[in-house]
Scaffold this active site. Structure first.
Site: not given
Ligand code: GLN
Length: 536
Positions: A508, A382, A510
């Site tokens: 994600h 992410c 994970e």
């Molecule tokens: N801050 C980034 C976004 O909103 C990444 C978010 C995250 O890592 N969950 O796109």
């Protein structure tokens, strides 16, 4: 009709109620029962999505796009349970619903009160999950500690449920602390007596006590607790500290906790064992053949719960490779100050997890650069993928000071930016791109090699995306866009061509990893990091 197990906690918080609840689920599954899991959280936030990880730990995201408590992650890791938006019942959500109904006129003529309206809403929420999922047993964990003012409506709701349904349908399990006083050389039972006393004051007598303890309990201690707390002699169990959380179901099973639960709930099932779990998970955790060191570079590294699922998924990747994963938690601000080499020179793999806000960003960029230039296996998740994008833009594509518009609104090269639909968003709660989205993997990529299938689905929680205007130049310079959301035309995964293993994903992974079924990307990341050890 589903039966219910209510798990409460006493004396102090952080007793591992979530792990206890998940372990009960695991044992019941081994007996052939289907289970559902619910976490009740007494705070006023509708969900934990707007809380800082320092307040709450990780936000666990479900397939259906709910931002939930991290205990639901334990349930999914330990069992085959599927959790979703109804699995986390917060005070905020309950009041929101009741007040909406009141304004609509659903209670016309009535005074709306905590009892029965709030408690009914809680009971309906619990029963809905049991009915929708059509399971044998629903395990409900009540957050907080008995004695807190704010969890009272939840306790009242479960008291009523047992009164309405009967003891064969509802079981109260209380997790309590049995402190060991070193100077006296003995366990103290008084805090447990008081905590059970508080429960009984509000009409709940626990059926089973799970005593968290650092030293084994004696038979006499168990009898004393049983007598003073008015529970059966055989219903006092020790929940001794273990090295790996995945040992907990095995430790409970050894004491026949599952037999007692089944008997009290009047459920008959043949015996089952946890042999596969023990052989594959526990043995490999305790006696792995190899060892690898992975650095996680983040900004919440002082709090173990902030990246809970990431750390667990790394352990799972280790289990799959019969390898102990030593996790070095590195504060990206330290890298910012003292450089990447000092912290990362001996590491076998580097992972950058998700995150929000500008603090520590430049340190993370340095960490990516270090992984790229030194051929160290890299997994970006992410924000980690967005950082990899910024690093590549600045240092390889020559886009000076390229950035994400999250960190610099008017950057000249906005390689990461907001989609149009996100620009319109005004409220902060539940408005990110959330939950499961499909992703198509491209041929001849490390991603396809890992997943071994072209079409995958992964969970998201972010606002910003890779800016498609820069795809061409990235490709020309050696980036492979190995995973794409075809319908929305979005980059989901990018890889580097000339690197042993550099994979960064917008989703994600994970959240979908389990100890006996490691997520493919974590499995391959650990395998690649091991190969790097062998090369050294
Ligand atoms: N801050 C980034 C976004 O909103 C990444 C978010 C995250 O890592 N969950 O796109």
């Amino acid at each position: 009709m589903s039966k219910f197990i209510f798990v409460t906690g006493g004396v102090v918080s952080s007793l591992g109620k979530g792990i206890a609840a998940a372990s009960i689920g695991k044992m019941l599954e081994a007996r052939g029962l289907s289970t559902a899991s619910i976490k009740c959280d007494p705070y006023l936030n509708v969900d934990p999505g707007t809380m800082s990880p320092f307040q709450h730990g990780e936000v666990y995201v479900t397939d259906d796009g709910a931002e939930t408590d991290l205990d639901l992650g334990h349930y999914e890791r330990f069992t085959n349970t599927k959790v979703g938006k109804d699995s986390n019942i917060t005070t905020g959500k309950v009041y929101y619903s009741v007040i909406t109904k009141e304004r609509r006129g659903d209670y016309l003529g009535k005074t709306v009160q905590i009892i029965p309206h709030i408690t009914n809403e809680i009971k309906d929420g619990i029963k809905k999950v049991a009915k929708d999922q059509d399971v044998d047993v629903t395990i409900v964990e009540i957050g907080g500690t008995v004695g807190d003012i704010e969890s009272l409506p939840f306790l009242e709701a479960i008291r009523q449920m047992k009164w309405e349904m009967g003891a064969n349908y509802c079981l109260n399990v209380h997790v309590t602390l049995l402190p060991y006083i070193r100077s006296a050389g003995e366990h103290k039972t008084k805090p447990t007596q008081h905590s059970v006393g508080r429960l009984r004051e509000i009409g709940i007598t626990p059926d089973i006590l799970l005593c968290r303890t650092e030293k084994h309990m004696t038979k006499e201690q168990k009898e004393k607790i049983a007598l003073f707390c008015s529970v059966d002699r055989e219903a006092v169990f020790e929940a001794i500290d273990v090295k790996y959380i995945y040992e907990v179901p095995v430790a409970f099973k050894k004491q026949n906790l599952d037999n007692l639960i089944l008997r009290k709930l009047n459920i008959k099932r043949p015996d089952g064992d946890l042999k596969r779990w023990e052989d594959f998970v526990i043995k490999r955790l305790k006696n792995p053949a190899k060892e690898v060191s992975i650095s996680v570079v983040g900004k919440y590294i002082t709090l173990p719960d902030a990246y809970k699922s990431i750390y667990e998924a790394l352990v799972h990747g280790g289990i799959a490779n019969n390898t102990r994963v030593i996790i070095n938690k590195i504060d990206s601000e330290d890298i910012e100050k003292f450089g990447a080499k000092k912290y990362l020179k001996d590491t076998n793999g580097i992972l950058i997890p998700g995150g929000f806000g500008t603090r520590g960003i430049e340190g993370k960029i340095k960490a990516v650069q270090f992984a790229r230039e030194n051929n160290i296996p890299f997994l970006g998740i992410c924000l980690g993928m967005q950082i990899a994008t910024i690093e590549f833009a600045r240092n390889i594509c020559g886009l000076k000071n390229a950035n994400s518009t999250e960190f610099e609104k008017s950057t000249k090269y906005p390689v990461i930016n907001l989609l149009e639909e996100q620009k319109k968003v005004k409220n902060m709660g539940a408005t990110m791109r959330l939950g499961a989205y499909p992703c198509k993997l491209q041929k001849k990529t490390k991603s396809l090699q890992a997943y071994k299938k072209e079409n995958i689905s992964e969970r998201h929680r972010h606002r910003y995306e890779f800016n498609n205007e820069y795809r061409k130049i990235f490709e020309k310079k050696g980036v492979v866009f190995s995973g794409l959301n075809i319908k929305k035309n979005l980059v989901e995964i990018l890889e580097l061509k000339n690197h042993p293993w550099f994979v960064a994903c917008q989703f994600h992974p994970e959240f979908k990893s389990k100890p006996d079924r490691a997520h493919p990307l974590f499995q391959q990341f650990i395998a690649a990091s091991l190969a790097a050890v062998a090369d050294k």
